[in-house]
Design a protein around this motif. Structure first.
Motif, PDB file in Angstrom:
ATOM      1  N   ALA A 141      -3.012   3.744  -2.823  1.00  0.00           N
ATOM      2  CA  ALA A 141      -2.998   2.842  -3.965  1.00  0.00           C
ATOM      3  C   ALA A 141      -2.353   1.529  -3.558  1.00  0.00           C
ATOM      4  N   ASP A 142      -2.870   0.439  -4.058  1.00  0.00           N
ATOM      5  CA  ASP A 142      -2.208  -0.832  -3.762  1.00  0.00           C
ATOM      6  C   ASP A 142      -1.529  -1.372  -5.016  1.00  0.00           C
ATOM      7  N   SER A 143      -0.701  -2.344  -4.787  1.00  0.00           N
ATOM      8  CA  SER A 143       0.158  -2.850  -5.861  1.00  0.00           C
ATOM      9  C   SER A 143      -0.628  -3.598  -6.919  1.00  0.00           C
ATOM     10  N   ASN A 169      -7.925   0.380  -7.855  1.00  0.00           N
ATOM     11  CA  ASN A 169      -7.407  -0.202  -6.602  1.00  0.00           C
ATOM     12  C   ASN A 169      -6.965   0.899  -5.648  1.00  0.00           C
ATOM     13  N   THR A 170      -7.737   1.949  -5.547  1.00  0.00           N
ATOM     14  CA  THR A 170      -7.349   3.111  -4.745  1.00  0.00           C
ATOM     15  C   THR A 170      -8.435   3.482  -3.745  1.00  0.00           C
ATOM     16  N   LEU A 184       0.833  -1.190   0.000  1.00  0.00           N
ATOM     17  CA  LEU A 184       0.000   0.000   0.000  1.00  0.00           C
ATOM     18  C   LEU A 184       0.868   1.241   0.000  1.00  0.00           C
ATOM     19  N   MET A 185       0.449   2.254  -0.753  1.00  0.00           N
ATOM     20  CA  MET A 185       1.216   3.501  -0.843  1.00  0.00           C
ATOM     21  C   MET A 185       0.264   4.676  -0.699  1.00  0.00           C
ATOM     22  N   GLU A 186       0.425   5.424   0.410  1.00  0.00           N
ATOM     23  CA  GLU A 186      -0.383   6.623   0.627  1.00  0.00           C
ATOM     24  C   GLU A 186       0.265   7.832  -0.025  1.00  0.00           C
ATOM     25  N   SER A 187      -0.571   8.800  -0.377  1.00  0.00           N
ATOM     26  CA  SER A 187      -0.086  10.080  -0.902  1.00  0.00           C
ATOM     27  C   SER A 187      -1.123  11.144  -0.609  1.00  0.00           C
ATOM     28  N   GLY A 188      -0.734  12.396  -0.789  1.00  0.00           N
ATOM     29  CA  GLY A 188      -1.666  13.501  -0.632  1.00  0.00           C
ATOM     30  C   GLY A 188      -1.479  14.306   0.638  1.00  0.00           C
ATOM     31  N   GLY A 189      -0.635  13.829   1.547  1.00  0.00           N
ATOM     32  CA  GLY A 189      -0.401  14.590   2.753  1.00  0.00           C
ATOM     33  C   GLY A 189       0.312  15.898   2.460  1.00  0.00           C
ATOM     34  N   ASP A 190       0.054  16.888   3.304  1.00  0.00           N
ATOM     35  CA  ASP A 190       0.652  18.205   3.073  1.00  0.00           C
ATOM     36  C   ASP A 190       0.491  19.043   4.329  1.00  0.00           C
ATOM     37  N   SER A 191       1.038  20.247   4.272  1.00  0.00           N
ATOM     38  CA  SER A 191       0.844  21.223   5.339  1.00  0.00           C
ATOM     39  C   SER A 191      -0.191  22.237   4.870  1.00  0.00           C
ATOM     40  N   VAL A 192      -1.243  22.422   5.657  1.00  0.00           N
ATOM     41  CA  VAL A 192      -2.315  23.346   5.293  1.00  0.00           C
ATOM     42  C   VAL A 192      -2.713  24.158   6.512  1.00  0.00           C
TER      43      VAL A 192
END
Length: 119
Positions: free
Chosen positions: A23-25, A78-79, A4-12
């Motif tokens: 997303a998974d493989s 797969n997300t 599993l691969m997370e994304s989208g984190g940020d400072s707001v």
């Protein structure tokens, strides 16, 4: 299991929005899906439940995020997603996605994506 691969984190800033993705493989051997969802861990605190989609399709949210966060999935990609609105400083944490499989039995976690909300 599945990677599993997370994304989208940020400072707001407080009041802002973010959308996290997981997303998974795609190499899952899962024949019977279990719960899939999001957890978070703030510094010095235990990992806590945020939201999930149960094995029967039911959706749950922690009280602290109800009416602000929304979980969804795109099976074709797969997300798994987490739309986060009206963010608060107390939402600051590392966010992890988790996918379970009932047949065969496995439980996978991603590496996490950092969300930082400033006041």
């Amino acid at each position: 299991q599945v990677r599993l691969m997370e994304s989208g984190g940020d400072s707001v800033q407080a009041g802002g929005s973010l959308r996290l993705s997981c997303a998974d493989s795609g190499n899952s051997n899962c024949l019977l899906r279990g719960d899939i969802g999001w957890y978070r861990q703030a510094p010095g605190k235990e990992r806590e439940f945020v939201s999930d989609i149960g094995k029967d399709g039911g959706i749950s949210y922690a009280d602290s995020v109800k009416d602000r966060f929304s979980i969804s999935q795109d099976n074709a990609k797969n997300t798994l997603y987490l739309q986060m609105n009206s963010l608060k400083p107390e939402d600051t944490a590392m966010y992890y996605c988790r996918k379970k499989c009932r047949i065969p039995r496995w439980d996978s976690w991603g590496q996490g994506t950092q969300v930082t909300v400033s006041s």
